[in-house]
Design a protein around this motif. Structure first.
Motif, mmCIF file in Angstrom:
data_model
loop_
_atom_site.group_PDB
_atom_site.id
_atom_site.type_symbol
_atom_site.label_atom_id
_atom_site.label_comp_id
_atom_site.label_asym_id
_atom_site.label_seq_id
_atom_site.Cartn_x
_atom_site.Cartn_y
_atom_site.Cartn_z
ATOM 1 N N LYS A 198 0.860 -1.204 0.000
ATOM 2 C CA LYS A 198 0.000 0.000 0.000
ATOM 3 C C LYS A 198 0.887 1.241 0.000
ATOM 4 O O LYS A 198 1.790 1.360 0.825
ATOM 5 C CB LYS A 198 -0.852 0.059 1.280
ATOM 6 N N VAL A 199 0.637 2.131 -0.933
ATOM 7 C CA VAL A 199 1.427 3.353 -1.029
ATOM 8 C C VAL A 199 0.492 4.550 -1.007
ATOM 9 O O VAL A 199 -0.512 4.586 -1.722
ATOM 10 C CB VAL A 199 2.249 3.373 -2.342
ATOM 11 N N GLY A 200 0.808 5.545 -0.156
ATOM 12 C CA GLY A 200 0.034 6.788 -0.130
ATOM 13 C C GLY A 200 0.929 7.945 -0.550
ATOM 14 O O GLY A 200 2.056 8.062 -0.068
ATOM 15 N N ILE A 201 0.445 8.788 -1.476
ATOM 16 C CA ILE A 201 1.197 9.995 -1.839
ATOM 17 C C ILE A 201 0.360 11.195 -1.416
ATOM 18 O O ILE A 201 -0.729 11.418 -1.939
ATOM 19 C CB ILE A 201 1.490 10.049 -3.348
ATOM 20 N N VAL A 202 0.843 11.921 -0.408
ATOM 21 C CA VAL A 202 0.098 13.054 0.144
ATOM 22 C C VAL A 202 0.673 14.340 -0.441
ATOM 23 O O VAL A 202 1.880 14.568 -0.376
ATOM 24 C CB VAL A 202 0.231 13.093 1.685
ATOM 25 N N PHE A 203 -0.216 15.167 -1.005
ATOM 26 C CA PHE A 203 0.234 16.381 -1.668
ATOM 27 C C PHE A 203 -0.387 17.572 -0.956
ATOM 28 O O PHE A 203 -1.615 17.672 -0.880
ATOM 29 C CB PHE A 203 -0.250 16.326 -3.114
ATOM 30 N N MET A 227 4.354 5.852 2.990
ATOM 31 C CA MET A 227 3.808 7.199 2.817
ATOM 32 C C MET A 227 4.837 8.175 2.245
ATOM 33 O O MET A 227 5.936 8.313 2.771
ATOM 34 C CB MET A 227 3.318 7.722 4.177
ATOM 35 N N PHE A 228 4.443 8.824 1.165
ATOM 36 C CA PHE A 228 5.275 9.880 0.579
ATOM 37 C C PHE A 228 4.592 11.211 0.815
ATOM 38 O O PHE A 228 3.377 11.323 0.631
ATOM 39 C CB PHE A 228 5.423 9.681 -0.932
ATOM 40 N N ALA A 229 5.371 12.233 1.202
ATOM 41 C CA ALA A 229 4.795 13.554 1.418
ATOM 42 C C ALA A 229 5.444 14.526 0.442
ATOM 43 O O ALA A 229 6.665 14.629 0.387
ATOM 44 C CB ALA A 229 5.050 14.008 2.848
ATOM 45 N N LEU A 271 5.527 17.525 6.859
ATOM 46 C CA LEU A 271 5.857 16.584 5.781
ATOM 47 C C LEU A 271 6.658 15.417 6.353
ATOM 48 O O LEU A 271 6.416 14.252 6.036
ATOM 49 C CB LEU A 271 6.677 17.279 4.684
ATOM 50 N N ARG A 272 7.626 15.767 7.241
ATOM 51 C CA ARG A 272 8.468 14.718 7.828
ATOM 52 C C ARG A 272 7.640 13.764 8.667
ATOM 53 O O ARG A 272 7.908 12.567 8.738
ATOM 54 C CB ARG A 272 9.554 15.329 8.717
ATOM 55 N N GLU A 273 6.640 14.321 9.318
ATOM 56 C CA GLU A 273 5.811 13.493 10.188
ATOM 57 C C GLU A 273 4.975 12.494 9.366
ATOM 58 O O GLU A 273 4.732 11.370 9.787
ATOM 59 C CB GLU A 273 4.888 14.414 11.003
ATOM 60 N N ILE A 274 4.563 12.941 8.186
ATOM 61 C CA ILE A 274 3.747 12.071 7.325
ATOM 62 C C ILE A 274 4.615 10.994 6.665
ATOM 63 O O ILE A 274 4.193 9.858 6.482
ATOM 64 C CB ILE A 274 3.056 12.917 6.220
ATOM 65 N N ALA A 275 5.855 11.365 6.310
ATOM 66 C CA ALA A 275 6.703 10.493 5.494
ATOM 67 C C ALA A 275 7.163 9.235 6.223
ATOM 68 O O ALA A 275 7.451 9.257 7.411
ATOM 69 C CB ALA A 275 7.923 11.286 5.026
ATOM 70 N N SER A 276 7.267 8.140 5.457
ATOM 71 C CA SER A 276 7.795 6.879 5.993
ATOM 72 C C SER A 276 9.305 6.984 6.196
ATOM 73 O O SER A 276 9.963 7.861 5.648
ATOM 74 C CB SER A 276 7.533 5.743 5.001
#
Length: 450
Positions: free
Chosen positions: A349-354, A377-379, A390-395
């Protein structure tokens, strides 16, 4: 060299005529030996293929390797290693005469000439000969010997031209120093290639696809197959889930993302979609937009083709309100990646948050839960986005999963870093699709708005 780097050379009698007069210093002579070795390594040598002869000259001429000598690469390379400089005068004319009368004679292993065999001499010199080269070189050319003149350092260009065959620009080379001579070995390998497209001629051992590059080739496989470690054969991807991926975009539609930028974001999504293999057994894509509220544009698996996904992305209308990133992340974890919404068990599962701004709600819990659930998770942040968020969201490792750029038009800058390392070692197919995906994403982000 690796399999496939040999270009088929037309059977050639190739003689190196090497200047080792006293002006060539010992360390420079070593460089010449490297050049000769490299040139030999790229050739198709053997008694019935290209035969190599080597002459070493100063005031006198010494035959180091006759054309009827052992013609294995190992034997030739060993002979080159053993060569010693003569450290005397520079009798280039004498050396060329010796090549014509002795080395290129049938008695010493030269084969009957054209059209089946090429006769080639490469003269490497740094000096001005103490004897004439014009007449003897003309005799060599008349005897069907193709003459290459390679000059180093303080050489006299007129002399090189007198020796070389026509067209001169293909047969005369000059380098300013011996340390630069190695770069010419590639040129000579190519000069002797009859065939540079080995795929077209069938001179390859690839099981499925052959990709040609100059004088060499590499193998690849059709979609649904991956290349085995032998670099030649292919194996089918297991169960079709090999290259499966559940990818959900979480897109900021708040009013600070101006309409023209929202269009750029849609373009960005669609170019990533383009790089995927979309089907119920491969990649599925879902899209969620958020501002003050969260709206699922379409769930995973609703569209089974790239064309349909891209059409739906284009149709997405812009919400233009606040920025509730925390609420959106919670929705991603609880709903987007749930089986009810089309997510498949056991598929990455991959999430890309923009996002382009600071969230108006609290994101820590939802961000942590997304990562704890094993989602990758990519931010991606633009403009006023807050790097800490962004850092908090990122894997992990965070540096590889979050990107920031000041301006929508410079989104290209962040692509270099987008290295997805989802590869699951046991399944080369999964690796292949992910790697293909990550390279594509990098290219796209780079090309967007260049």
């Amino acid at each position: 060299p690796s399999p496939g780097t040999l270009c088929r050379t037309k059977p050639t009698d190739l003689v190196f005529i090497i200047d080792s007069s006293r002006s060539v210093r010992p360390h420079e002579f070593e460089k010449i030996k490297v050049f000769v070795s490299r040139a030999i390594e790229g050739l198709d040598v053997g008694a019935n293929a290209t035969r190599v002869g080597i002459i070493n000259y100063g005031s006198a001429v010494r035959s180091e390797v006759p054309l009827h000598g052992p013609q294995s690469k190992a034997a030739l390379l060993q002979a080159v290693r053993r060569m010693q400089p003569l450290s005397t005068g520079t009798m280039t004319g004498l050396a060329i005469q010796f090549a014509i009368s002795r080395v290129f004679s049938a008695a010493e292993g030269a084969r009957a000439g054209a059209p089946d065999f090429r006769k080639v001499a490469i003269v490497v010199t740094d000096g001005r000969p103490q004897d004439g080269v014009q007449d003897v070189s003309a005799r060599a050319r008349a005897a069907g010997i193709e003459m290459f003149a390679l000059g180093v350092g303080r050489v006299d260009m007129g002399t090189l031209r007198q020796m070389a065959s026509e067209p001169l620009d293909e047969h005369v080379d000059y380098v300013e120093s011996y340390s630069a001579i190695e770069k010419l070995s590639h040129k000579f390998q190519e000069a002797f290639c009859v065939v540079s497209d080995l795929c077209a001629t069938g001179d390859h051992d690839c099981e499925q696809l052959c990709v040609s590059t100059l004088g060499t080739y590499r193998c690849s496989c059709r979609d649904g197959f991956s290349l085995n470690s032998d670099g030649r054969t292919c194996s089918a991807c297991n169960g079709g889930l090999g290259s499966a991926l559940d990818l959900v975009f979480l897109i900021d539609g708040s009013k600070s993302v101006r309409p023209e930028n929202f269009e750029l974001v849609k373009k960005f999504i669609n170019q990533i979609v383009d790089s995927l293999e979309v089907s119920d057994r491969q990649a599925q894509v879902g899209l969620v937009q958020y501002s003050s509220s969260v709206r699922q544009e379409f769930p995973l698996g609703q569209f089974r083709s790239k064309k349909d996904i891209k059409a739906a992305v284009k149709k997405m209308s812009y919400m233009e309100k606040g920025t509730m990133t925390g609420q959106a992340l919670k929705y991603l974890v609880d709903s987007s990646f749930s089986a009810i919404n089309g997510a498949r068990p056991g598929v990455p599962k991959v999430g890309i948050v923009f996002t382009d701004g600071r969230s108006q709600d609290y994101i820590s819990d939802a961000a942590k839960k997304a990562k704890d659930s094993g989602f990758r998770m990519f931010a991606v942040g633009v403009g006023n986005a807050v790097e800490d968020e962004l850092r908090e969201i990122a894997s992990e490792p965070v540096a590889e999963h979050y990107f920031y750029t000041a301006d929508f038009r410079t989104i290209s800058k962040i692509g270099k870093k987008l290295q997805m390392k989802i590869c699951v070692e046991e399944d080369p197919c999964e690796c292949k699709s992910i790697v293909k995906f990550q390279t594509k994403v990098e290219e796209l982000i780079n090309s967007l708005q260049q």
